[in-house]
Design a protein around this motif. Structure first.
Motif, PDB file in Angstrom:
ATOM      1  N   ASP A 186       0.814  -1.215   0.000  1.00 46.18           N
ATOM      2  CA  ASP A 186       0.000   0.000   0.000  1.00 46.18           C
ATOM      3  C   ASP A 186       0.846   1.262   0.000  1.00 46.18           C
ATOM      4  OD1 ASP A 186       1.022  -0.165   2.567  1.00 46.18           O
ATOM      5  OD2 ASP A 186      -0.853   0.417   3.556  1.00 46.18           O
ATOM      6  N   ARG A 187       2.116   1.147  -0.356  1.00 43.21           N
ATOM      7  CA  ARG A 187       3.050   2.280  -0.445  1.00 43.21           C
ATOM      8  C   ARG A 187       4.080   1.938  -1.518  1.00 43.21           C
ATOM      9  NH1 ARG A 187       3.753  -0.437   4.335  1.00 43.21           N
ATOM     10  NH2 ARG A 187       5.806  -1.368   4.732  1.00 43.21           N
ATOM     11  N   PRO A 188       4.939   2.861  -1.908  1.00 37.67           N
ATOM     12  CA  PRO A 188       5.873   2.602  -3.020  1.00 37.67           C
ATOM     13  C   PRO A 188       6.638   1.289  -2.876  1.00 37.67           C
ATOM     14  CG  PRO A 188       5.941   4.915  -2.427  1.00 37.67           C
ATOM     15  CD  PRO A 188       5.060   4.251  -1.411  1.00 37.67           C
ATOM     16  N   PHE A 189       6.675   0.526  -3.975  1.00 41.08           N
ATOM     17  CA  PHE A 189       7.349  -0.767  -3.968  1.00 41.08           C
ATOM     18  C   PHE A 189       8.051  -1.009  -5.301  1.00 41.08           C
ATOM     19  CE2 PHE A 189       3.049  -1.567  -5.537  1.00 41.08           C
ATOM     20  CZ  PHE A 189       3.252  -2.400  -6.631  1.00 41.08           C
ATOM     21  N   ALA A 190       8.989  -1.935  -5.282  1.00 38.59           N
ATOM     22  CA  ALA A 190       9.692  -2.357  -6.497  1.00 38.59           C
ATOM     23  C   ALA A 190       9.308  -3.792  -6.814  1.00 38.59           C
ATOM     24  CB  ALA A 190      11.205  -2.232  -6.314  1.00 38.59           C
ATOM     25  N   TYR A 191       9.465  -4.178  -8.062  1.00 42.62           N
ATOM     26  CA  TYR A 191       9.140  -5.540  -8.470  1.00 42.62           C
ATOM     27  C   TYR A 191      10.062  -5.973  -9.604  1.00 42.62           C
ATOM     28  CZ  TYR A 191       6.779  -3.175 -12.333  1.00 42.62           C
ATOM     29  OH  TYR A 191       6.513  -2.391 -13.421  1.00 42.62           O
ATOM     30  N   ALA A 192      10.159  -7.262  -9.816  1.00 36.31           N
ATOM     31  CA  ALA A 192      10.941  -7.811 -10.925  1.00 36.31           C
ATOM     32  C   ALA A 192      10.336  -9.131 -11.354  1.00 36.31           C
ATOM     33  CB  ALA A 192      12.399  -8.002 -10.521  1.00 36.31           C
ATOM     34  N   ILE A 193      10.357  -9.402 -12.647  1.00 38.76           N
ATOM     35  CA  ILE A 193      10.039 -10.723 -13.174  1.00 38.76           C
ATOM     36  C   ILE A 193      11.374 -11.405 -13.455  1.00 38.76           C
ATOM     37  CG2 ILE A 193       8.982 -12.031 -15.046  1.00 38.76           C
ATOM     38  CD1 ILE A 193       6.912  -9.850 -15.317  1.00 38.76           C
ATOM     39  N   VAL A 194      11.595 -12.546 -12.824  1.00 38.71           N
ATOM     40  CA  VAL A 194      12.896 -13.211 -12.909  1.00 38.71           C
ATOM     41  C   VAL A 194      12.719 -14.657 -13.363  1.00 38.71           C
ATOM     42  CG1 VAL A 194      13.748 -11.763 -11.023  1.00 38.71           C
ATOM     43  CG2 VAL A 194      12.912 -14.066 -10.517  1.00 38.71           C
ATOM     44  N   GLU A 195      13.822 -15.231 -13.844  1.00 38.75           N
ATOM     45  CA  GLU A 195      13.862 -16.652 -14.184  1.00 38.75           C
ATOM     46  C   GLU A 195      14.960 -17.278 -13.345  1.00 38.75           C
ATOM     47  OE1 GLU A 195      14.050 -20.451 -15.654  1.00 38.75           O
ATOM     48  OE2 GLU A 195      15.779 -19.125 -15.797  1.00 38.75           O
ATOM     49  N   GLN A 196      14.570 -18.177 -12.451  1.00 36.82           N
ATOM     50  CA  GLN A 196      15.497 -18.681 -11.444  1.00 36.82           C
ATOM     51  C   GLN A 196      16.566 -19.599 -12.027  1.00 36.82           C
ATOM     52  OE1 GLN A 196      16.063 -18.080  -8.347  1.00 36.82           O
ATOM     53  NE2 GLN A 196      14.297 -16.915  -7.623  1.00 36.82           N
ATOM     54  N   ASN A 197      16.231 -20.422 -13.015  1.00 43.70           N
ATOM     55  CA  ASN A 197      17.204 -21.372 -13.539  1.00 43.70           C
ATOM     56  C   ASN A 197      18.413 -20.684 -14.163  1.00 43.70           C
ATOM     57  OD1 ASN A 197      15.755 -23.592 -12.715  1.00 43.70           O
ATOM     58  ND2 ASN A 197      14.698 -23.851 -14.664  1.00 43.70           N
ATOM     59  N   THR A 198      18.161 -19.563 -14.838  1.00 46.74           N
ATOM     60  CA  THR A 198      19.267 -18.818 -15.447  1.00 46.74           C
ATOM     61  C   THR A 198      19.702 -17.633 -14.593  1.00 46.74           C
ATOM     62  OG1 THR A 198      17.699 -17.472 -16.702  1.00 46.74           O
ATOM     63  CG2 THR A 198      18.561 -19.432 -17.792  1.00 46.74           C
ATOM     64  N   GLN A 199      18.965 -17.400 -13.466  1.00 44.31           N
ATOM     65  CA  GLN A 199      19.270 -16.278 -12.566  1.00 44.31           C
ATOM     66  C   GLN A 199      19.239 -14.939 -13.303  1.00 44.31           C
ATOM     67  OE1 GLN A 199      20.858 -17.008  -8.806  1.00 44.31           O
ATOM     68  NE2 GLN A 199      19.009 -18.071  -9.469  1.00 44.31           N
ATOM     69  N   THR A 200      18.245 -14.777 -14.192  1.00 45.50           N
ATOM     70  CA  THR A 200      18.161 -13.600 -15.051  1.00 45.50           C
ATOM     71  C   THR A 200      16.979 -12.720 -14.664  1.00 45.50           C
ATOM     72  OG1 THR A 200      19.088 -14.883 -16.889  1.00 45.50           O
ATOM     73  CG2 THR A 200      18.012 -12.810 -17.446  1.00 45.50           C
ATOM     74  N   VAL A 201      17.215 -11.398 -14.594  1.00 42.39           N
ATOM     75  CA  VAL A 201      16.148 -10.421 -14.389  1.00 42.39           C
ATOM     76  C   VAL A 201      15.603 -10.043 -15.760  1.00 42.39           C
ATOM     77  CG1 VAL A 201      15.532  -8.147 -13.500  1.00 42.39           C
ATOM     78  CG2 VAL A 201      17.199  -9.553 -12.272  1.00 42.39           C
ATOM     79  N   PHE A 231      12.372  -8.356 -16.369  1.00 40.43           N
ATOM     80  CA  PHE A 231      11.732  -7.042 -16.276  1.00 40.43           C
ATOM     81  C   PHE A 231      11.903  -6.516 -14.857  1.00 40.43           C
ATOM     82  CE2 PHE A 231       9.602  -9.229 -19.680  1.00 40.43           C
ATOM     83  CZ  PHE A 231       9.387  -8.270 -20.650  1.00 40.43           C
ATOM     84  N   GLN A 232      11.859  -5.209 -14.732  1.00 42.67           N
ATOM     85  CA  GLN A 232      12.049  -4.590 -13.422  1.00 42.67           C
ATOM     86  C   GLN A 232      11.326  -3.252 -13.424  1.00 42.67           C
ATOM     87  OE1 GLN A 232      16.136  -4.799 -12.287  1.00 42.67           O
ATOM     88  NE2 GLN A 232      15.963  -3.375 -10.584  1.00 42.67           N
ATOM     89  N   GLY A 233      10.732  -2.895 -12.271  1.00 43.67           N
ATOM     90  CA  GLY A 233      10.018  -1.634 -12.245  1.00 43.67           C
ATOM     91  C   GLY A 233       9.675  -1.186 -10.835  1.00 43.67           C
ATOM     92  N   VAL A 234       8.985  -0.059 -10.781  1.00 42.92           N
ATOM     93  CA  VAL A 234       8.570   0.570  -9.523  1.00 42.92           C
ATOM     94  C   VAL A 234       7.153   1.091  -9.670  1.00 42.92           C
ATOM     95  CG1 VAL A 234       8.888   2.622  -8.070  1.00 42.92           C
ATOM     96  CG2 VAL A 234      10.859   1.190  -8.634  1.00 42.92           C
ATOM     97  N   VAL A 235       6.351   0.955  -8.622  1.00 41.60           N
ATOM     98  CA  VAL A 235       5.050   1.622  -8.536  1.00 41.60           C
ATOM     99  C   VAL A 235       5.087   2.480  -7.279  1.00 41.60           C
ATOM    100  CG1 VAL A 235       2.570   1.345  -8.207  1.00 41.60           C
ATOM    101  CG2 VAL A 235       3.801  -0.228  -9.713  1.00 41.60           C
ATOM    102  N   SER A 236       4.966   3.782  -7.436  1.00 38.67           N
ATOM    103  CA  SER A 236       4.981   4.658  -6.267  1.00 38.67           C
ATOM    104  C   SER A 236       3.848   5.668  -6.261  1.00 38.67           C
ATOM    105  CB  SER A 236       6.322   5.401  -6.162  1.00 38.67           C
ATOM    106  OG  SER A 236       6.520   6.259  -7.258  1.00 38.67           O
ATOM    107  N   LYS A 237       2.964   5.585  -7.295  1.00 46.52           N
ATOM    108  CA  LYS A 237       1.826   6.502  -7.323  1.00 46.52           C
ATOM    109  C   LYS A 237       0.719   5.947  -8.210  1.00 46.52           C
ATOM    110  CE  LYS A 237       0.485  11.309  -8.036  1.00 46.52           C
ATOM    111  NZ  LYS A 237       0.939  12.680  -8.418  1.00 46.52           N
ATOM    112  N   PHE A 238      -0.529   6.111  -7.736  1.00 48.88           N
ATOM    113  CA  PHE A 238      -1.700   5.757  -8.554  1.00 48.88           C
ATOM    114  C   PHE A 238      -2.501   7.018  -8.843  1.00 48.88           C
ATOM    115  CE2 PHE A 238      -0.743   1.503  -7.157  1.00 48.88           C
ATOM    116  CZ  PHE A 238      -1.178   0.718  -8.228  1.00 48.88           C
TER     117      PHE A 238
END
Length: 412
Positions: free
Chosen positions: A388-403, A405-412
């Motif tokens: 319910d407050r600014p946060f970061a996120y990432a879509i990752v693939e664990q087998n290759t340890q690869t990021v 996508f990556q982003g931030v949501v801090s306002k609606f």
């Protein structure tokens, strides 16, 4: 007059563009949200035969390369966040585009790219070999619960004398398709096909008549949650924006055992997709901690423990367009913007830009781009993870340890 050189990369959509070296470079643009859902389309390059990739089949030096390059993505996110309160980017797409371009760089140019990617002691051949394996592993095939593809292309002005070794590496290492530069519509059609219709325009910033070369990377992801949210339980709830305001938005919520971490200053949870190696990781600073200060050091692959968690996540959709040229120059990448002797004579790189998009809802998340510890023991009662407050996120693939996508949501 110097020829213009364009390169493009993507995960949602990422682009490198080139123009004359004395042309002004734009700062990152504010994200532009698309209100209409694009027509669904399945990228041609998606393979459907499951062939799990074993991260541990990589050499130790290759695993170290991936870990170091992931730090580049955090620095990129920090740079964009200074301009945009909400954004989505693909570190992988930027990285692939840089690697494609580096195959035609001078020794100085490659050294600058390697330093920017935290790879001072790595040769270009070693990097090509490592990411050749990674791209093969990432796109080795999945079932109907997840789609992922990485596509590359080279667009050449007819008559431009491209170095044969450069084209050989584009095809051998990056599996890149080759096209003559004809119409913008042809480029847009390629971008749309390779991103499942999520991105319908190739991010090209110069007039087509001046374009001599375009390197394009498109990355597409569409995954369903392993445990879907019940849409009937989605409720309105206030989100505390970074600027002190409050906005009521829709939150999906659930309770289950999740890999999560509860540390002083922040907490993290991991939501798996149907193909379990693909995950969405959420990073939430504690009250009183600034997300901007923490972005550069987030480790998206730190081991976590299984906790019973109540979690509430806002539905969101974001499209971002930005230039990474000044960011790369701040990291010391300058030679590429003056000469590219290993590609073709008389061309220079002028701009690196990306378009990326993401949508997160009760079913899962889809994204595309053209161009990114010791934990405390599990609580005895379910923990509350409320974004319910600014946060970061990432879509990752664990087998290759690869990021991916990556982003931030801090306002609606």
């Amino acid at each position: 007059m110097k020829h213009k050189f364009f390169a493009l990369m993507a995960v949602a959509a990422l682009a490198l563009s080139a123009c004359s070296t004395d042309e002004a470079v734009e700062t990152p643009q504010q994200p532009v949200t698309e209100n209409q859902d694009p027509a669904p389309e399945t990228p041609e390059s998606i393979l459907l035969t499951p062939k799990p990739f074993d991260f541990w089949s990589l050499y130790p030096d290759e695993r170290k390369i991936i870990a170091n390059v992931n730090q580049f993505g955090n620095r990129l996110a920090s740079y964009i966040y200074a301009y945009s309160p909400n954004f989505i980017c693909s570190p992988l797409s930027i990285e692939i585009a840089l690697m494609m371009t580096a195959n035609g760089a001078s020794d100085t140019g490659w050294a600058e790219v390697a330093q920017a990617l935290n790879l001072d002691a790595v040769s270009l051949d070693e990097l090509n070999s490592c990411y050749g394996k990674i791209m093969k592993g990432l796109t080795s095939g999945y079932d109907e619960g997840l789609q992922f593809s990485v596509a590359n292309s080279v667009w050449v002005r007819e008559g431009l004398p491209i170095e044969p070794l450069f084209m050989e590496n584009m095809q051998k290492v990056f599996n890149a398709e080759s096209f003559n530069i004809t119409t913008k519509e042809a480029m847009d059609d390629w971008a749309s096909k390779k991103t499942g219709g999520l991105i319908n325009k190739m991010p090209v910033g110069a007039p087509l008549s001046e374009l001599q070369l375009l390197l394009a990377n498109a990355t597409y992801f569409n995954g369903q949650w392993l445990n879907k949210f019940d849409a009937e339980k989605t409720i309105p709830y206030p989100f505390n924006n970074y600027d002190g305001t409050t906005t009521e938005t829709k939150f999906m919520n659930n309770k289950s055992g999740l890999m999560s971490a509860w540390e002083e200053g922040y907490s993290m949870i991991t939501l798996p997709y149907k193909i379990n190696s693909f995950q969405m990781v959420f990073f939430l600073p504690d009250e009183g901690y600034e997300l901007a200060d923490m972005l550069p050091t987030i480790d998206w692959f730190t081991p976590m423990e299984n906790h019973e968690v109540y979690y509430a996540i806002p539905l969101f959709k974001e499209t971002s367009e930005f230039s990474a040229t000044e960011f790369l120059k701040e990291l010391g990448v300058n030679d590429l913007f003056h000469q590219t002797p290993g590609i073709a004579p008389g061309i220079t790189l002028s701009d690196v830009s990306q378009t990326a998009t993401i949508e997160v809802n009760e079913s899962g998340a889809k994204a595309a781009a053209i161009s990114t510890s010791d934990w405390i023991s599990s609580p005895t009662i379910p923990s509350l993870f409320l974004l319910d407050r600014p946060f970061a996120y990432a879509i990752v693939e664990q087998n290759t340890q690869t990021v991916l996508f990556q982003g931030v949501v801090s306002k609606f």
